[in-house]
Design a protein around this motif. Structure first.
Motif, PDB file in Angstrom:
ATOM      1  N   SER A 109     101.277  75.282  28.419  1.00  0.00           N
ATOM      2  CA  SER A 109     100.576  75.435  27.633  1.00  0.00           C
ATOM      3  C   SER A 109     100.660  75.725  26.224  1.00  0.00           C
ATOM      4  CB  SER A 109      99.188  76.508  28.213  1.00  0.00           C
ATOM      5  OG  SER A 109      98.313  77.495  28.007  1.00  0.00           O
ATOM      6  N   ALA A 110     101.992  76.685  26.520  1.00  0.00           N
ATOM      7  CA  ALA A 110     102.393  77.361  25.230  1.00  0.00           C
ATOM      8  C   ALA A 110     102.956  76.625  24.714  1.00  0.00           C
ATOM      9  CB  ALA A 110     103.702  78.138  25.289  1.00  0.00           C
ATOM     10  N   GLU A 111     103.146  75.773  24.584  1.00  0.00           N
ATOM     11  CA  GLU A 111     103.802  74.636  23.482  1.00  0.00           C
ATOM     12  C   GLU A 111     102.467  73.507  22.710  1.00  0.00           C
ATOM     13  OE1 GLU A 111     105.777  71.534  26.501  1.00  0.00           O
ATOM     14  OE2 GLU A 111     107.465  72.790  25.931  1.00  0.00           O
ATOM     15  N   ALA A 112     101.200  73.514  23.597  1.00  0.00           N
ATOM     16  CA  ALA A 112     100.635  73.342  22.465  1.00  0.00           C
ATOM     17  C   ALA A 112      99.742  74.004  22.383  1.00  0.00           C
ATOM     18  CB  ALA A 112      99.216  72.854  24.398  1.00  0.00           C
ATOM     19  N   ASP A 113      99.770  75.473  22.189  1.00  0.00           N
ATOM     20  CA  ASP A 113      98.598  76.121  21.753  1.00  0.00           C
ATOM     21  C   ASP A 113     100.191  75.924  20.159  1.00  0.00           C
ATOM     22  OD1 ASP A 113      97.541  76.797  22.971  1.00  0.00           O
ATOM     23  OD2 ASP A 113      98.526  78.727  23.817  1.00  0.00           O
ATOM     24  N   LEU A 114     101.145  75.973  20.203  1.00  0.00           N
ATOM     25  CA  LEU A 114     101.848  75.765  19.674  1.00  0.00           C
ATOM     26  C   LEU A 114     102.278  74.287  18.226  1.00  0.00           C
ATOM     27  CD1 LEU A 114     104.657  77.117  17.341  1.00  0.00           C
ATOM     28  CD2 LEU A 114     105.485  75.822  19.104  1.00  0.00           C
ATOM     29  N   LYS A 115     101.687  73.394  19.171  1.00  0.00           N
ATOM     30  CA  LYS A 115     101.047  72.348  18.087  1.00  0.00           C
ATOM     31  C   LYS A 115      99.998  72.631  17.120  1.00  0.00           C
ATOM     32  CE  LYS A 115     103.216  68.663  21.008  1.00  0.00           C
ATOM     33  NZ  LYS A 115     104.246  68.054  21.688  1.00  0.00           N
TER      34      LYS A 115
END
Length: 399
Positions: A109-115
């Motif tokens: 989820s954090a990776e998606a938010d970063l993208k």
């Protein structure tokens, strides 16, 4: 004359004859006088003068150099235990595993938010670039350019926040693997697989504990009188300072004869304990064979005094006279009582600090049969019991 009248006269005659017979005895005869007892025989010898180093004895206890309570940093269900209770572990060894799935999802989820934040930043930069070109030709107000410039800065901040959230999620995922923070021996596990454990900085669940073993500390308390003696000796230059030097320490276990283990003082407290009037001392000891265990009692000897020539006598030569320690010294054939100040036992002999010289002849056996000022016969022996001279007569003793 009757029989009754003859009896008194006969009794009087017997009394007179008895008196005459006793009168002929010689009470002044020398053979009837009690013979004077001979002087008691004692064993005596001169003290031994020997160069020694004094060691003061204390009772200590071993303590781990490092002792760690292992707790979880994240909350979750315990899924695996990777050690046997009581085994040796190395720093970094995997000990426990907490269910990783919720934390892996948090990382995704954090990776998606970063993208998303990075895409928003790219768009904001493009908008700013277009506004900059239009401002130059004065086709858009300068306010539009400033708004888009602010939008870029906000997008950059959101990217930084998203990256921090991703790093935090990855760190939490890493914390699901609880690893040994130090090398040493691990205790039993306190939580079984399947239990929900709490993590965090407060109220975290205790999972186990680890104590380091090599090297190891031995801790003991020094009384204030001994501490003052050490300080004064250091000032006088007769003993190295324990604060500035690694004073040698000798250690013996309860089942050891003597003090076969060696260590060095590495810490001395900065104050005297008011309750016990002692100061805490600590020594570090090598423990490569893992013989010593934290909590084990030990007999400790600390260097008490530098090398010097000591007057030494057998401990059995010392007796007590009220509150004083005394010895019997043979002088001019008579036993003389001498007050002495004693030191420690060294190599089976008692150190005498004051009261004796190397030339004195000290009674070492037969003390119970003599008293001060009494004539004695000396059977001179050395401290090992070997006869040095033949028996001395009372006349030779008085010369």
């Amino acid at each position: 004359m009757s029989t009754r009248s003859k009896l008194p006269a006969f009794a009087v005659s017997l009394v007179v004859l008895a008196a005459l017979g006793l009168g002929g005895c010689n009470f002044g005869d020398a053979k009837s006088q009690a013979a004077a007892p001979p002087p008691p025989t004692v064993i005596a010898s001169q003290p031994i003068v020997k160069t020694i180093t004094e060691w003061d004895a204390y009772t200590g206890r071993f303590a781990a150099v490092e002792s760690v309570e292992v707790r979880a940093r994240v909350s979750g269900y315990l899924t695996d235990i990777h050690f046997k209770d009581g085994q040796l572990v190395k720093k970094g060894d995997l000990l426990f595993t907490i269910d990783r799935r919720p934390f892996a999802l948090a990382v995704s989820s954090a990776e998606a938010d970063l993208k998303v934040a990075e895409a928003a930043l790219n768009f904001a930069r493009q908008e700013l670039k277009r506004a900059a070109a239009l401002v130059t030709s004065q086709n858009v107000p300068e306010r539009i350019y400033e708004e888009r410039e602010s939008g870029v800065r906000q997008a950059e901040a959101r990217v930084l926040a998203s990256r921090a959230a991703l790093d935090r999620a990855k760190l939490d995922l890493e914390f699901t693997e609880v690893r040994a923070p130090v090398s040493g021996r691990i205790d039993r596990h306190t939580v079984s697989v399947g239990n929900l454990i709490a993590g965090g900085e407060t109220d975290a669940t205790l999972l186990t504990s680890i104590v380091s073993l090599d090297p190891i500390h031995v801790v003991f308390d020094v009384d204030q009188n001994a501490y003052l003696r050490y300080v004064r000796a250091a000032q006088a230059g007769t003993r190295p300072s324990s604060r500035d030097n690694a004073s040698p320490v000798r250690i013996g276990l309860p089942d050891d004869s003597g003090f076969p283990h060696a260590g060095a003082l590495d810490f001395l407290s900065n104050q005297i304990d008011r309750a016990s009037a002692t100061i805490r001392a600590r020594a570090v000891v090598d423990n490569k064979d893992l013989l010593f265990t934290p909590g084990l009692f030990a007999r400790v000897q600390l260097l008490g005094r530098g090398s010097y020539d000591a007057v030494m006598i057998p401990d059995e030569a010392v007796t007590v006279d009220q509150a004083s320690r005394v010895v019997f010294v043979v002088k001019d054939g008579k036993a003389e009582l001498r007050n002495v100040k004693l030191g420690p036992m060294v190599d089976g002999l008692r150190v005498v600090r004051e009261g004796l010289s190397a030339e004195d002849v000290v009674v070492t056996s037969g003390l119970q049969r003599i008293r001060g000022g009494q004539q004695v016969v000396v059977d001179a022996r050395d401290t090992n019991g070997v006869v040095k001279t033949a028996r001395v007569s009372p006349e030779e003793n008085t010369r």
